[in-house]
Design an enzyme around this catalytic site. Sequence first.
Site: not given
Ligand code: G6Q
Length: 554
Positions: A207, A213, A272-273, A358, A389, A518
């Site tokens: 996003k 990462e 994002g989520r 989150e 199990h 981050k």
């Molecule tokens: C989601 C969070 C988090 C995010 C990641 C990746 O709601 O904000 O999980 O999606 O940190 O972020 P980017 O898509 O910006 O790389």
Amino acid sequence: MTSGPVDPTTTGAWGRLTALAEAYTPDLRSSVTAEWVEQQTLSAADLHVDLSKNLFDAEVEAALLALADEVGLFGHRDAMFAGEHINVTEDRAVLHTALRLPVDASLHVDGQDVVADVHEVLDRVYAFAERVRSGEWTGVTGRRIETVVNIGIGGSDLGPVMAYEALEPYRQDGLACRFISNIDPTDAGQKLAGLDPETTLFIVSSKTFGTLETLTNARLCKAWLLEHLPSDSDPAAAVAQHFVAVSTALDKVADFGIDPDNAFGFWDWVGGRYSMDSAIGLSLVIAIGPDHFADLLAGFHAMDEHFRTAPAQDNVPIRMGLLNVWYTNFLDAHTHAVLPYAQLLHRFPAYLQQLTMESNGKSVRWDGTAVGYDTGEVFWGEPGTNGQHAFYQLIHQGTRLVPADFIAFATPAYALKDATPEGQSTDVHELFLANFFAQTQALAFGRTADEVRAEGVAEELVAARTFPGNRPTTSIMAPALTPGVLGQLIALYEHITFVEGAVWGIDSFDQWGVELGKQLAQQVGPAVSGDPDVLDEQDPSTQSLIGYYRKQRR
Ligand code: G6Q
């Protein structure tokens, strides 16, 4: 948003619920009558939801619905659908529900025609996916794409992975996806192993296009591609043919060297989520095709409509969200298990962990005032029967209350028959579902000491073999795990999460804890690499741990 959030503990309903909880002595053996089951079995789109084996009665139900009213849940829900800035700490609208509006719907927010924007990107995503699926889009050496690698983390990873696994029967043969998320170099190392660069397409999904990462993994993949393609390949053409991006920061995409024509956007009003049904789902669209993805979106939308319009008493996300509040704030539950009896949903609990924790892992309300009550249960789970199990023992006989959602489908993805040595043929899905039904039955109704004795168990073992029962479960069933049903299930949990957050008065759509993580990694990084000044700035424990690392590193 004009006035501040309601402190739910100041409502009349909260007081009533407190008194009801003190007086409540559950006895599911007597309370789960045919009439109660009929009353408490609800439908939402294709989902059949049985709430009857939860720990509540009609008075609790009425008080929970009153609580929803007193905290302003219905107005808050309508504000979300209308695009008001209910993500207060980031001053943003929360409009993942707009991602699945049909093309003829109408919604203007902050001066933008949201439906037109969504469908413009969706059309580009579908057209691109078709080119890859048909083989028209090729790698730089002219070979068709066989593997799509999504590079993303958190919200830019968990949804696509989960759905790719869940919808395995809908994937196109000869086209596989892999997902690189972790900055542990093992992840990229393992996922790149055995890949043919000539037939691999990378999707950089971020996003912000600023996540350490994802950008690190994207650079690793770019270097790997250029190193392994035939040596006469033109590097710029190679990146253009093998890299596309999904982001809200299209300028940063261009800086990375990806052609903006091969970038797919979305908007800051998609968390994002909550983004797997935006262009972030590109890998999934390529895998299952635009028609199935459209079915998935229609499933999301069907649940949105149910949440938006069904009367509160029949509204499944509202009822399930309020029950979660009841367990968390009045019956002292701390966790919530989600147990899919569907191997294809093996990543669903991991997906829900992010969605729920989150969103609702907050200790101040959206105006900054501290909450004086628990929020955000720990969500967890594994598919049945594997969990039976492993950890079900604690749910059956432990000291903790663990409300659990059981999910199952009438028709399996794979219909297999087992031929026994005696020559009988058994439908294995029925054996599987027998476990699903039996577990919620045993959790609710237990086994009394007298029943155990009647089986001839020695007296000294009776206590250990007695099951108290009154362990709450919700059973969610659907005809089959289709794309549409998956969309309904995901939207159901999105809205359950919303309901809980609205009662607690928190902002379920920010994630300052993630943002902190981050920043911190960037700050400690130089110390790990040996910068003495930055090492000096760290606390003694961190200095000592980094010292150990630097001595042991080979
Ligand atoms: C989601 C969070 C988090 C995010 C990641 C990746 O709601 O904000 O999980 O999606 O940190 O972020 P980017 O898509 O910006 O790389």
